[in-house]
Enzyme design. Structure first.
Site, PDB file in Angstrom:
ATOM      1  N   THR A 155      80.183  77.227 -35.703  1.00 31.27           N
ATOM      2  CA  THR A 155      79.797  78.163 -34.812  1.00 31.27           C
ATOM      3  C   THR A 155      78.597  77.775 -34.304  1.00 31.27           C
ATOM      4  O   THR A 155      77.616  76.818 -35.323  1.00 31.27           O
ATOM      5  CB  THR A 155      79.734  79.509 -35.327  1.00 31.27           C
ATOM      6  OG1 THR A 155      78.883  79.675 -36.669  1.00 31.27           O
ATOM      7  CG2 THR A 155      81.393  79.933 -35.988  1.00 31.27           C
ATOM      8  N   GLY A 191      75.165  79.226 -34.281  1.00 29.38           N
ATOM      9  CA  GLY A 191      74.081  79.424 -35.041  1.00 29.38           C
ATOM     10  C   GLY A 191      74.102  78.576 -36.467  1.00 29.38           C
ATOM     11  O   GLY A 191      73.025  78.209 -36.914  1.00 29.38           O
ATOM     12  N   CYS A 192      75.674  78.452 -36.859  1.00 30.40           N
ATOM     13  CA  CYS A 192      75.487  77.702 -38.255  1.00 30.40           C
ATOM     14  C   CYS A 192      75.302  76.317 -38.137  1.00 30.40           C
ATOM     15  O   CYS A 192      74.589  75.634 -38.941  1.00 30.40           O
ATOM     16  CB  CYS A 192      77.052  78.065 -38.728  1.00 30.40           C
ATOM     17  SG  CYS A 192      77.290  79.884 -38.789  1.00 30.40           S
ATOM     18  N   SER A 193      75.876  75.751 -36.915  1.00 32.79           N
ATOM     19  CA  SER A 193      75.872  74.137 -36.773  1.00 32.79           C
ATOM     20  C   SER A 193      74.362  73.892 -36.175  1.00 32.79           C
ATOM     21  O   SER A 193      73.983  72.616 -36.530  1.00 32.79           O
ATOM     22  CB  SER A 193      77.101  73.721 -35.699  1.00 32.79           C
ATOM     23  OG  SER A 193      78.248  74.021 -36.454  1.00 32.79           O
ATOM     24  N   LEU A 243      72.643  75.478 -41.228  1.00 32.26           N
ATOM     25  CA  LEU A 243      73.032  74.057 -41.920  1.00 32.26           C
ATOM     26  C   LEU A 243      71.874  72.961 -41.734  1.00 32.26           C
ATOM     27  O   LEU A 243      71.456  72.509 -42.752  1.00 32.26           O
ATOM     28  CB  LEU A 243      74.447  73.633 -41.579  1.00 32.26           C
ATOM     29  CG  LEU A 243      75.015  72.418 -42.344  1.00 32.26           C
ATOM     30  CD1 LEU A 243      74.729  72.562 -44.045  1.00 32.26           C
ATOM     31  CD2 LEU A 243      76.251  72.154 -42.044  1.00 32.26           C
TER      32      LEU A 243
END
Length: 194
Positions: free
Chosen positions: A68, A70-72, A76
């Site tokens: 996703t 924001g996560c990528s 992370l």
């Protein structure tokens, strides 16, 4: 099995200022990590989370979903960028967990070049997420339960810090940033920024 208190105080950090608020269903500081199976790489590779952290100092961070934006693009990568400082701060285990299948988490770890740095753990049935009280419905990501965005500092199997995004999805205090390093008692990252 450990009993979780359903009311606890969690500190939310906004830039340099912080405040505390009572919320429901959040892991209690001082509580133990639950002994729950998560998966790494394949459905056959079950790992007991409590055993993974054992008597080590570590960070477990949860994300709403692999790949996703924001996560990528932010969450992370913040841990990958600060990896050497986290290790210098005495962190022995860094693990990312999401309510995804193990193959997706493995693919995301490979695409993000997390191998050898961050353990990419799958919580496919949200068992860990529910045990921590960090489940959330996220209709844009599809039906079912997802994880709120958070980070936990764990020391010798005990949760010593809980950083939870106030809305469950933001990108402020669960990153590998100032609040996390303050909680770790580490300032070496500041020297590199000067």
């Amino acid at each position: 099995m450990m009993a979780w208190k359903m009311r606890t105080t969690v500190c939310f950090f906004y830039l340099a200022a912080g405040f505390c608020r009572t919320v429901l269903g959040v892991p209690e500081v001082g509580g133990e990590l639950p002994s729950i199976k998560v998966f790494e790489g394949t459905p056959e590779n079950a790992i007991d989370l409590k055993e993974l952290f054992g008597m080590k100092r570590g960070i477990l961070f949860g994300v709403p979903g692999a790949f996703t934006p924001g996560c990528s693009k932010t969450h992370l990568p913040s841990y990958l960028a600060e990896y050497k400082h986290l290790k210098a701060a005495g962190v022995e285990v860094i693990a990312c967990v999401a309510v995804n299948d193990p193959y997706v988490m493995a693919g995301w770890g490979e695409a993000s070049r997390a191998g050898g740095k961050i353990r990419m753990l799958a919580d496919p049935h949200a068992e860990l997420t529910r045990a921590l009280g960090l489940q959330v419905d996220a209709p844009p990501l599809g039906p079912g339960v997802r994880s709120k965005r958070y980070s936990l500092i764990v020391d010798k199997g005990k949760i010593v810090t809980v950083n939870l995004e106030p809305d469950g999805f933001g990108l402020t205090n669960s990153l590998a940033g100032p609040a996390l390093f303050d909680a770790l008692g580490y300032t070496g990252h500041i020297k590199d920024e000067l």
